[in-house]
Design a protein around this motif. Structure first.
Motif: not given
Length: 371
Positions: A89, A86, A172, A147, A56, A43
């Motif tokens: 990403g 998350g 992202g 992520t 991220t 990432i």
């Protein structure tokens, strides 16, 4: 084929505790290896620069999952996610599992979304437009580790390829916030030259909606509070701005601007007040698009039946976007039409940024530096 050095361990923000008191401190965790059909994504953004930082995106849904706000709806982070949230990403492929070498190679740029994978076989996957409702889907940060880590696995069949002209830093947030706003604009059925009202237009989703609506030819009435938000919304393309801190009767102001009311409203604010007021902004035949997800189960998206019937209003829901929707949303950025307004922080400060989000003090979309 190019190879890269992959460490055995990495840092990740891992959920500890439950409810409002839950936190996500940094832990050292193992770097996973891709199984057949999977790829491993580092990432990051601007990966071609040797000094690149790793980022991220932070979404309100991450906050809700980490704080168990949707548990009463049966939506809480599963053990398979390993406590790592998350789902915004973007980065570079560093390892490719079996069965994916025909599609991905080391060095390709890839984006990870809320929908981590689908089965590809059910009715919803095969009708060409509705794979978001696949009953066997996996979700990043919900049923699959997300992520908020340096290296994340992704299903190679459902990973998005990031086009030239879009940095990973911008890509992202488009994986969720951007495509959610874009899809909501499409669901509104507002045509070029028609009016759309965007409450919360200066926020993480709202500022995306302003840009997509503008690029799609809509006339925008932005609703938010304060001169800073006014300046931002006007800069992004809003034709009109209504300051809710100064205007008590927003519906009357909308009518003054539009004569008969707006053709559509996108509700990104997850509040009872936002959903109650949205139908009053509409003309006959107009559409309310429900996007914001309240934690209060008593909040209803709709209007009194007599209003719905007499004005023939439409109330529709919209959630994230299909694989094709994400590609279309990214194309707007590749063509220079949509750019996220970013607030940058560190992954170590995830809990602080969640607090800022709760307080309404997080401008635009947040991206967190992982290393």
């Amino acid at each position: 084929m190019a190879t890269v050095d992959i460490p055995r361990q990495q840092k990740a923000a891992v959920k500890v505790g439950t409810g409002k008191d839950a936190k996500a401190p940094i832990h050292q965790v193992d770097v996973p290896s891709p199984a057949p059909g999977e790829i491993l994504v580092k990432i990051n953004w601007l990966v071609r620069r040797p000094s690149a930082s790793i980022w991220t995106g932070l979404c309100a849904s991450d906050k809700s999952l980490l704080h168990d706000e949707w548990a009463s709806f049966g939506v809480d982070m599963k053990e398979s996610a390993k406590g790592i949230a998350g789902h915004e990403g973007a980065g570079v492929v560093v390892s490719v599992g079996d069965d994916m070498h025909h599609k991905w190679k080391v060095g390709d740029r890839a984006g990870i979304k809320w929908v981590w994978s689908t089965c590809g076989e059910c009715e919803f996957c095969t009708n060409g437009v509705d794979e978001l409702h696949c009953p066997n889907q996996k979700n990043s940060g919900f049923t699959a580790a997300g992520t908020f880590q340096q290296y994340a696995l992704s299903d190679g069949r459902y990973t998005t390829r990031i086009p030239e002209g879009v940095t990973d830093e911008e890509a992202g947030p488009i994986m969720c916030g951007g495509v959610t706003a874009y899809t909501a604009c499409k669901r509104s059925n507002v045509k070029p030259g028609q009016w759309i009202v965007l409450p919360g237009a200066g926020g993480g989703l709202g500022h995306f909606a302003v840009q997509y609506a503008k690029a799609m030819g809509m006339r925008i009435i932005a609703v938010d509070g304060g001169d800073e938000k006014r300046e931002l919304c006007k800069k992004l393309g809003a034709e009109e701005f209504i300051d809710f801190t100064k205007v008590q009767d927003i519906a009357s102001e909308v009518m003054k601007i539009t004569t008969y009311g707006a053709h559509g409203v996108i509700v990104t604010a997850a509040t009872k007040e936002a959903y109650a007021s949205a139908p009053t902004f509409l003309r006959p035949g107009g559409t309310v698009v429900a996007v914001g997800l309240p934690t209060d189960p008593s909040v209803i998206a709709g209007a009194p039946p007599i209003m719905l019937a007499l004005k023939k209003l439409n109330v529709v829901g919209s959630v994230t976007g299909t694989l094709k929707d994400v590609e279309e949303a990214l194309d707007f950025t590749a063509r220079g039409l949509v750019h996220p307004i970013l607030t940058r922080g560190d992954l170590e400060d995830l809990d602080k940024y969640i607090d800022l989000m709760i307080a309404g003090k997080l401008a635009g979309r947040a991206v967190l530096k992982v290393s």
